[in-house]
Design an enzyme around this catalytic site. Structure first.
Site, short mmCIF file in Angstrom:
data_model
loop_
_atom_site.label_atom_id
_atom_site.label_comp_id
_atom_site.label_asym_id
_atom_site.label_seq_id
_atom_site.Cartn_x
_atom_site.Cartn_y
_atom_site.Cartn_z
N ARG A 233 18.64 -89.53 8.62
CA ARG A 233 20.04 -89.22 8.01
C ARG A 233 21.29 -89.66 8.16
O ARG A 233 22.02 -90.01 7.33
CB ARG A 233 20.23 -87.54 8.21
N PHE A 249 12.83 -84.43 -2.78
CA PHE A 249 12.05 -83.57 -1.81
C PHE A 249 13.25 -83.15 -0.76
O PHE A 249 13.06 -83.66 0.52
CB PHE A 249 10.87 -84.27 -1.04
N ASP A 271 14.25 -80.62 -5.43
CA ASP A 271 13.13 -79.76 -4.79
C ASP A 271 12.44 -78.96 -5.82
O ASP A 271 13.17 -78.46 -6.69
CB ASP A 271 13.79 -79.20 -3.48
N SER A 272 11.24 -78.63 -5.42
CA SER A 272 10.63 -77.62 -6.40
C SER A 272 10.62 -76.00 -5.59
O SER A 272 10.30 -75.09 -6.23
CB SER A 272 9.26 -77.61 -6.33
N ASP A 318 11.26 -88.26 0.63
CA ASP A 318 10.72 -87.74 2.10
C ASP A 318 9.80 -86.48 1.71
O ASP A 318 10.21 -85.34 1.94
CB ASP A 318 12.01 -87.10 2.96
N CYS A 358 5.25 -87.92 6.67
CA CYS A 358 5.27 -87.27 7.73
C CYS A 358 3.75 -86.62 7.98
O CYS A 358 3.32 -85.82 8.80
CB CYS A 358 6.00 -85.79 7.66
N1 SAH Z 1 13.69 -84.25 3.24
C1 SAH Z 1 13.72 -82.94 3.70
C2 SAH Z 1 12.29 -82.50 4.08
C3 SAH Z 1 11.47 -82.42 2.95
S1 SAH Z 1 9.99 -81.31 3.20
C4 SAH Z 1 14.69 -82.92 5.04
O1 SAH Z 1 15.29 -83.69 5.42
O2 SAH Z 1 14.78 -81.83 5.74
C5 SAH Z 1 9.22 -81.60 1.69
C6 SAH Z 1 9.92 -80.83 0.76
O3 SAH Z 1 9.08 -81.16 -0.55
C7 SAH Z 1 9.88 -79.29 0.77
O4 SAH Z 1 11.04 -78.55 0.44
C8 SAH Z 1 9.15 -78.90 -0.53
O5 SAH Z 1 9.52 -77.67 -1.12
C9 SAH Z 1 9.32 -79.91 -1.37
N2 SAH Z 1 8.19 -80.39 -2.31
C10 SAH Z 1 6.81 -80.48 -2.21
N3 SAH Z 1 6.14 -80.68 -3.10
C11 SAH Z 1 7.16 -81.02 -4.22
C12 SAH Z 1 7.17 -81.62 -5.79
N4 SAH Z 1 6.00 -82.07 -6.22
N5 SAH Z 1 8.34 -81.69 -6.29
C13 SAH Z 1 9.24 -81.28 -5.59
N6 SAH Z 1 9.50 -80.97 -4.32
C14 SAH Z 1 8.45 -80.68 -3.87
#
Ligand code: SAH
Length: 414
Positions: A233, A249, A271-272, A318, A358
């Protein structure tokens, strides 16, 4: 006195021996084949096919503390055993008859704490990273005086009282949340449960890279916050001044908020999860920055953005783990390739793209290969400018390099 003494720094310590524990069972490694080869070289894991799994062994309660010896008497050490798990023993000490109690945990966790304090001035970090800190199966994230504790194995679960008392001694937390929802728990025959065992409240504030964030430890994902991306980050934020940023994400805005704070011209958190985006918006307010939170499926939104020709100077993707188990490898690999292609399409000319995984079950090499294949499909020239993993509060046991699950690749695109 032969007891553990809590020493800050690198003093060598030897464990106490459990002379009186007559009930402790011994797991035998028959000589021959490859049995115990990795353990002899220093790995903390002994697999079920390496040991003599007779009726006596099968009758040992999951998670019990055991001694491990070769059938020639060679001592492998003290560990915990689970007859139901493929990883039958996880070693806690290289000596047999080591006492595993609150003093043991205070010593190991004290060492883990001292290490964190060398690189983090503020009390926000992963305090314990399982095998990497000599405590297989135990993950603890620290948010000042709130701790999120995750036991991924029956062996660690049985030590909960000793761990709590060690943490009380070392840190004196006000709030402790036990997150019994690690995916490995099913393999260990453990049920899923999340409990606040001390104090109250699961919503916390945290500091990272000088920014303030909000997280929800009981509702959030994993332990509620992903400290593993801290350095990545910061790297992205260092490039963000005046730029437009898409944080795909985003979860609670880990990348996006910091980029905004570093002077990004526009930040979209995608994000979803509505609760995750609400946390991101709250964090934006706390840092006096603006981000646009968009609730959508990332694949659909990337399709829509590229169809309308929209691009961003910096794109971060991510996602959650696409390869949850070995059998998902090919499908997951294809998903990473597709994401790389779609994310590259919305990255502006001369832009920066971070692709992360991850997934424990895809190697760094394979992930890099899939990302490259996806990127090059777009016809863009890409230069890999950074290959990184998790920060130093996620230490890796040197015999378990595959447990370094986080891969983050940063590309500069033409
Ligand atoms: N980048 C973040 C961590 C991501 S964790 C950080 O720095 O903290 C993964 C995320 O993806 C979760 O919040 C989950 O809600 C989201 N997610 C999972 N599948 C998804 C999709 N198809 N579309 C949008 N978001 C999604």
């Amino acid at each position: 006195m032969t007891g553990w003494t809590l020493v800050q720094g690198g003093a060598r310590q030897r464990g106490r021996r459990a002379h009186q524990d007559m009930s402790r069972k011994t797991i035998i490694l028959p000589k021959g084949h490859q049995n115990g080869k990795r353990a002899r070289a220093g790995s903390p894991w002994i697999f079920s096919n390496e040991i003599r799994m007779d009726d006596a062994a099968k009758a040992i309660a999951p998670g019990a503390i055991v001694n491990v010896r070769g059938d020639d008497g060679q001592a492998f050490g003290t560990g915990y055993f689970n007859p139901k798990s493929l990883i039958a023993v996880r070693l806690l000490s290289g000596e047999c008859d080591a006492v595993i109690d609150a003093d043991f945990f205070a010593a190991r966790l004290g060492r883990a704490l001292a290490l964190r304090e060398r690189f983090h001035a503020r009390p926000f970090y992963r305090l314990c990273h399982a095998e990497g800190d000599g405590l297989p199966g135990l993950v603890i994230d620290r948010f000042d005086d709130t701790l999120s504790v995750q036991s991924g194995t029956a062996g660690m679960e049985r030590q909960t009282d000793a761990i709590m008392s060690a943490l009380d001694r070392l840190i004196g937390p006000r709030t402790v949340i036990l997150r019994g929802d690690a995916p490995t728990r099913a393999l260990e025959g453990l049920e899923t449960q999340v409990r606040v065992v001390k104090g109250e409240g699961r919503r916390i504030q945290l500091e990272e890279n000088g920014a303030r964030y909000f997280a929800d430890l009981a509702e959030g994902q994993k332990t509620g916050w992903y400290y593993d991306q801290r350095d990545n980050r910061a790297f992205i934020a260092s490039l963000a001044r005046g730029k437009s940023v898409l944080d795909a994400f985003s979860y609670a805005g880990g990348f996006g908020i910091l980029a905004a704070k570093a002077g990004a011209r526009e930040v979209i958190c995608l994000d979803s999860s509505a609760p995750a985006l609400a946390l991101a918006e709250e964090s934006a307010r706390a840092n006096a920055v603006t981000v646009k939170a968009v609730k959508a499926d990332v694949f659909e939104e990337l399709e829509r953005l590229s169809a309308s020709g929209e691009t961003f100077d910096i794109v971060v993707a991510d996602p959650p783990p696409f390869v949850k188990s070995k059998k998902d490898l090919e499908a997951g690999a294809r998903a990473y390739r597709k994401l790389a292609r779609m994310a590259a399409r919305v990255t502006a000319e001369g832009g920066i793209l971070l692709l992360a995984s991850c997934s424990h079950n895809i190697s760094a090499d394979r992930f890099a290969l899939e990302c490259a294949a996806g990127l090059l499909r777009t016809g863009r020239r890409a230069a890999l400018i950074r290959q990184a993993g998790a920060g130093p509060d996620h230490p890796v046991h040197p015999m378990l390099p595959e447990s370094a699950y986080l891969k983050a690749l940063v590309y500069a695109l033409d």
